[in-house]
Design a protein around this motif. Structure first.
Motif, PDB file in Angstrom:
ATOM      1  N   LYS A   6      26.195  30.628 -26.319  1.00  0.00           N
ATOM      2  CA  LYS A   6      26.444  31.317 -27.585  1.00  0.00           C
ATOM      3  C   LYS A   6      25.209  32.100 -28.015  1.00  0.00           C
ATOM      4  CE  LYS A   6      28.384  28.752 -30.729  1.00  0.00           C
ATOM      5  NZ  LYS A   6      28.747  27.578 -31.534  1.00  0.00           N
ATOM      6  N   ASP A   7      24.882  33.122 -27.234  1.00  0.00           N
ATOM      7  CA  ASP A   7      23.829  34.056 -27.608  1.00  0.00           C
ATOM      8  C   ASP A   7      24.008  35.322 -26.782  1.00  0.00           C
ATOM      9  OD1 ASP A   7      22.633  33.712 -25.036  1.00  0.00           O
ATOM     10  OD2 ASP A   7      21.375  32.089 -25.775  1.00  0.00           O
ATOM     11  N   PHE A   8      23.083  36.269 -26.934  1.00  0.00           N
ATOM     12  CA  PHE A   8      23.172  37.547 -26.231  1.00  0.00           C
ATOM     13  C   PHE A   8      22.158  37.634 -25.094  1.00  0.00           C
ATOM     14  CE2 PHE A   8      24.604  39.826 -30.418  1.00  0.00           C
ATOM     15  CZ  PHE A   8      25.825  39.160 -30.355  1.00  0.00           C
ATOM     16  N   SER A   9      21.597  36.522 -24.672  1.00  0.00           N
ATOM     17  CA  SER A   9      20.474  36.528 -23.735  1.00  0.00           C
ATOM     18  C   SER A   9      20.822  37.131 -22.375  1.00  0.00           C
ATOM     19  CB  SER A   9      19.937  35.109 -23.550  1.00  0.00           C
ATOM     20  OG  SER A   9      20.932  34.249 -22.999  1.00  0.00           O
ATOM     21  N   LYS A  10      22.096  37.095 -21.971  1.00  0.00           N
ATOM     22  CA  LYS A  10      22.478  37.608 -20.658  1.00  0.00           C
ATOM     23  C   LYS A  10      23.108  38.996 -20.725  1.00  0.00           C
ATOM     24  CE  LYS A  10      23.138  32.966 -18.746  1.00  0.00           C
ATOM     25  NZ  LYS A  10      24.072  32.026 -18.059  1.00  0.00           N
ATOM     26  N   PHE A  11      23.026  39.617 -21.879  1.00  0.00           N
ATOM     27  CA  PHE A  11      23.629  40.942 -22.026  1.00  0.00           C
ATOM     28  C   PHE A  11      22.832  41.986 -21.255  1.00  0.00           C
ATOM     29  CE2 PHE A  11      24.016  45.040 -24.243  1.00  0.00           C
ATOM     30  CZ  PHE A  11      25.387  45.232 -24.126  1.00  0.00           C
ATOM     31  N   ALA A  12      23.532  42.773 -20.443  1.00  0.00           N
ATOM     32  CA  ALA A  12      22.931  43.904 -19.731  1.00  0.00           C
ATOM     33  C   ALA A  12      23.496  45.189 -20.327  1.00  0.00           C
ATOM     34  CB  ALA A  12      23.257  43.822 -18.239  1.00  0.00           C
ATOM     35  N   ALA A  13      22.629  46.080 -20.724  1.00  0.00           N
ATOM     36  CA  ALA A  13      23.052  47.310 -21.396  1.00  0.00           C
ATOM     37  C   ALA A  13      24.008  48.125 -20.529  1.00  0.00           C
ATOM     38  CB  ALA A  13      21.823  48.144 -21.746  1.00  0.00           C
ATOM     39  N   PHE A  14      24.994  48.725 -21.170  1.00  0.00           N
ATOM     40  CA  PHE A  14      25.929  49.617 -20.485  1.00  0.00           C
ATOM     41  C   PHE A  14      26.589  50.517 -21.518  1.00  0.00           C
ATOM     42  CE2 PHE A  14      28.623  46.109 -21.842  1.00  0.00           C
ATOM     43  CZ  PHE A  14      29.822  46.720 -22.227  1.00  0.00           C
ATOM     44  N   GLY A  15      27.047  51.666 -21.067  1.00  0.00           N
ATOM     45  CA  GLY A  15      27.813  52.557 -21.930  1.00  0.00           C
ATOM     46  C   GLY A  15      27.085  53.030 -23.177  1.00  0.00           C
ATOM     47  N   GLY A  16      25.771  52.911 -23.196  1.00  0.00           N
ATOM     48  CA  GLY A  16      24.989  53.310 -24.363  1.00  0.00           C
ATOM     49  C   GLY A  16      24.728  52.179 -25.334  1.00  0.00           C
ATOM     50  N   TRP A  17      25.363  51.018 -25.123  1.00  0.00           N
ATOM     51  CA  TRP A  17      25.122  49.866 -25.990  1.00  0.00           C
ATOM     52  C   TRP A  17      23.905  49.090 -25.501  1.00  0.00           C
ATOM     53  CZ3 TRP A  17      30.514  50.394 -24.573  1.00  0.00           C
ATOM     54  CH2 TRP A  17      31.334  50.791 -25.637  1.00  0.00           C
ATOM     55  N   THR A  18      23.040  48.743 -26.410  1.00  0.00           N
ATOM     56  CA  THR A  18      21.871  47.925 -26.076  1.00  0.00           C
ATOM     57  C   THR A  18      22.006  46.510 -26.627  1.00  0.00           C
ATOM     58  OG1 THR A  18      20.717  48.720 -28.067  1.00  0.00           O
ATOM     59  CG2 THR A  18      20.338  49.916 -25.994  1.00  0.00           C
ATOM     60  N   ARG A  19      23.018  46.318 -27.467  1.00  0.00           N
ATOM     61  CA  ARG A  19      23.249  45.007 -28.060  1.00  0.00           C
ATOM     62  C   ARG A  19      24.696  44.944 -28.549  1.00  0.00           C
ATOM     63  NH1 ARG A  19      20.440  40.761 -30.572  1.00  0.00           N
ATOM     64  NH2 ARG A  19      21.406  39.900 -32.449  1.00  0.00           N
ATOM     65  N   PRO A  20      25.401  43.857 -28.271  1.00  0.00           N
ATOM     66  CA  PRO A  20      26.772  43.729 -28.773  1.00  0.00           C
ATOM     67  C   PRO A  20      26.792  43.254 -30.225  1.00  0.00           C
ATOM     68  CG  PRO A  20      26.232  41.818 -27.455  1.00  0.00           C
ATOM     69  CD  PRO A  20      25.025  42.720 -27.396  1.00  0.00           C
ATOM     70  N   THR A  21      27.966  43.278 -30.818  1.00  0.00           N
ATOM     71  CA  THR A  21      28.175  42.721 -32.154  1.00  0.00           C
ATOM     72  C   THR A  21      28.736  41.303 -32.057  1.00  0.00           C
ATOM     73  OG1 THR A  21      28.569  44.920 -33.090  1.00  0.00           O
ATOM     74  CG2 THR A  21      29.394  43.024 -34.344  1.00  0.00           C
ATOM     75  N   ILE A  22      29.686  41.111 -31.123  1.00  0.00           N
ATOM     76  CA  ILE A  22      30.319  39.810 -30.909  1.00  0.00           C
ATOM     77  C   ILE A  22      30.197  39.448 -29.432  1.00  0.00           C
ATOM     78  CG2 ILE A  22      32.474  38.478 -31.051  1.00  0.00           C
ATOM     79  CD1 ILE A  22      33.511  40.432 -33.116  1.00  0.00           C
TER      80      ILE A  22
END
Length: 215
Positions: A178-194
């Motif tokens: 339950k965090d954003f630690s594994k998020f890899a940027a794509f489509g111009g997004w650098t951080r998700p909302t949910i």
């Protein structure tokens, strides 16, 4: 000591600001939504349009029931239909929003579910389909966001397409965290909302759900 106590209060406030939510497709009663709310879930995202090309009246009723249970953060998602017999992207949004209005309710955010299922191989065509959906929602004055992840976006529109990066991103990654630690940027997004961090599971109050998190 006073400074330390204030800092601890700030830290506790930051930690407890995280919110849990669910998305689902089964019918849920007002009483069950009250149970879900009491269990600590603060946002709901029922499906309101199906990939078969029809309004999800069960989902719209879930929106109504969630609001009747006192929930204020109630969204909805469209699973677009790409079959030849289905209406265009804009019409799918129009039909959905008209049905929601006719039911006497509303969604805070309308999410467009962009994941691999019957999308054509033509990235340009897919981009145009999504853009038409977004523009129709915005023409209604409806807040709209995108549900997707790196690999879905890559296959459907291409990673170089940043045309919707101004919208909120609901990131699907069943990593169990339950965090954003594994998020890899794509489509111009650098951080998700949910972050949708867990797939179909036995959720609160006997409802089968996907688990979601907002920090």
């Amino acid at each position: 000591m006073k400074f330390l106590f204030s800092a601890l209060l700030l830290f506790v406030g930051t930690v407890t600001a995280a919110r849990n939510g669910i998305d689902f497709i089964q019918p849920v009663t007002v009483a069950t939504f009250q149970c879900i709310k009491n269990a600590g879930y603060s946002f709901m995202i029922p499906r309101v349009f199906t990939s078969l090309g029809s309004i999800d009246h069960t989902g719209i009723n879930n929106v109504k029931n969630a609001r009747a249970a006192g929930m204020t953060d109630v969204d909805g998602y469209i699973f677009p239909c790409l079959a030849s017999h289905c209406p265009g992207g804009a019409d799918q949004v129009k039909q959905t929003l008209d049905a929601i209005k006719s039911a006497g309710t509303k969604v805070s955010t309308l999410w467009l579910d962009i994941e691999r299922l019957a999308w054509p191989a033509d990235h340009n065509s897919n981009r145009a389909f999504i853009e038409a959906m977004v523009k129709e929602a915005q023409a209604y004055g409806q807040q709209v966001g995108i549900y997707s992840n790196y690999y879905n976006w890559q296959d459907i529109v291409g990673l170089d397409y940043h045309g919707q990066s101004n919208l909120m991103l609901w990131w699907a990654a069943y990593d169990g965290v339950k965090d954003f630690s594994k998020f890899a940027a794509f489509g111009g997004w650098t951080r998700p909302t949910i972050h949708q961090w867990q797939g179909t599971t036995a959720g609160p109050c006997g409802v089968s759900v996907d688990m979601n998190y907002v920090p």
